[in-house]
Design an enzyme around this catalytic site. Structure first.
Site, mmCIF file in Angstrom:
data_model
loop_
_atom_site.group_PDB
_atom_site.id
_atom_site.type_symbol
_atom_site.label_atom_id
_atom_site.label_comp_id
_atom_site.label_asym_id
_atom_site.label_seq_id
_atom_site.Cartn_x
_atom_site.Cartn_y
_atom_site.Cartn_z
ATOM 1 N N GLY A 1 0.821 -1.202 0.000
ATOM 2 C CA GLY A 1 0.000 0.000 0.000
ATOM 3 C C GLY A 1 0.857 1.255 0.000
ATOM 4 C CG ASP B 1 -0.898 -0.605 8.262
ATOM 5 O OD1 ASP B 1 -1.944 0.023 8.444
ATOM 6 O OD2 ASP B 1 -0.719 -1.359 7.294
#
Length: 408
Positions: A12, A143
């Protein structure tokens, strides 16, 4: 080092991943590398011989400034899992054949956990066949779940955006003379670092969110409903933040409790979406109040107009540090960030063995979650705050941010 190098982006994207790409490109050229190739769509693209000479696409200082401010992955990305070496040596032979054709001396991969798995396998295979190619990991993930590093580039800017949007949602919910329950769904499969950033919204100008739920602890729906109903007795609006990956005690994701379409990627990760909607619908039905489910989704990782200057600077630094380490002989390593001072905030770089990082998730420490599992501690807020500081203004053209696109 006078040979060529190659760099790819995987997983991502973030709003600062291209700053790391610039760090690799510029440092490699400054240190005398020949060509700097870019893999198109990561290792999957390389296997299809898709690559470009970055010097033909980054041609000026303006291009560099624009690229640092451009969100998403300039070279494209992939979610491709290399097989285990013992299961399929042919794919590795093909990769090393291509690298030999390009006269590659160093290979850089910008990414998160799954990308570091790629670096681990390639560096292991290089040792197996006595290849001199250096393989280095450049950390990236909103994250913030990579082991051995204080934090990851991309996280600070995502946290800045999340905290800012949370403040705006709170203000919006208080305009009515009747209560509204807003549930913000934040990215985070198994680690709640991003959702924890909603706590930064609280301050002298903002009430802050009422509840925060992270995936590190089991989610109890009955206790959740009771808590919200208790808060609702005062008649005011309520704002709640939940990680997309919150699970009930039996291991099911909350979004799985509702009807859903399931997608699983090459690494076995389920697409997480719908926890906020399920909870908002349940609250609306039982409490008879207006509810909203707000999914921040990809906005969290592509909001380059809200980039943290600390974050974009560190993203550039880890790219450059990876090149310097490879040129000094390192391989099978990942650049990490080491916080050496809190006040003033100072962070330096070092390297760690990729085997200590690949496929290992760093989660929010349980001591940074309140005992009732409904909020986070001041220590966690203190940890995040330095990472969101300062801004890097976009280059504005005709009222909108200008980005650099790969010429095809």
């Amino acid at each position: 080092m006078h040979g060529n190098v190659i760099v790819g982006q995987s997983g991502g994207p973030t709003s600062v991943i291209n700053s790391s790409l610039v760090g690799v490109f510029k440092t490699a050229k400054d240190l005398g590398a020949g060509k700097v190739y870019g893999m198109l769509h990561g290792i999957k693209g390389l296997l299809d011989r898709q690559y470009v000479d970055l010097s033909e696409h980054i041609m000026s200082d303006l291009d560099i400034d624009l690229l640092k401010r451009t969100p998403s992955s300039f070279l494209g990305s992939c979610r491709y899992k290399l097989p285990e070496i013992k299961d399929d040596r042919e794919v590795y032979d093909k990769i090393f054949e291509i690298l030999k054709e390009l006269d590659i001396e160093a290979f850089f991969y910008i990414g998160g956990n799954d990308s570091m798995d790629t670096i681990k396998k390639l560096s292991d295979y290089a040792i197996l066949i006595s290849s001199d190619i250096k393989f280095m990991g450049v950390p990236k993930t909103i994250d913030n779940d990579l082991a051995c590093t204080d934090h990851t580039p991309g996280y600070g800017s995502a946290a800045k955006f999340i905290a800012s949007v949370t403040k705006e949602i709170i203000r919006d919910g208080l305009v009515y003379d009747y209560p509204v329950i807003s549930i913000i769904e934040v990215m985070g499969r198994n680690a709640g670092w991003l959702t924890a950033a909603t706590a930064l919204a609280a301050g002298e100008d903002c009430e802050g969110v009422d509840l925060i739920y992270l995936p590190e602890v089991a989610f109890d729906i009955d206790k959740f409903m009771a808590k919200v109903k208790e808060l609702g007795k005062n008649g005011r609006s309520i704002v709640i933040a939940v990680s997309e990956g919150i699970k009930v005690a039996d291991g099911r994701y909350v979004f799985e409790l509702a009807d859903h379409v399931e997608f699983v990627d090459a690494f076995g990760h389920k697409q997480l979406q719908g926890a906020a909607k399920f909870l908002a619908d349940k609250l609306g039905a039982e409490m008879g109040v207006k509810t909203r489910a707000i999914e921040l989704s990809t906005l969290q990782r592509c909001a380059s107009h809200m980039t943290s200057r600390v974050d974009i600077t560190e993203a550039f630094q880890v790219g450059g540090a990876a090149v310097k380490a490879a040129f000094e002989g390192d391989t099978g390593k990942v650049v990490v960030l080491d916080r050496v001072s809190e006040d003033p905030y100072i962070c330096t770089t070092s390297t760690q063995d990729v085997h200590k990082i690949a496929n290992i998730e760093k989660k929010v420490p349980l001591e940074w979650i309140t005992e009732d599992n409904t909020y986070v501690s001041d220590e966690l807020v203190h940890y995040i705050r330095p990472l969101i500081q300062a801004e890097l203004s976009p280059v504005m053209v005709d009222g909108l941010p200008r980005h650099l696109r790969l010429k095809k």
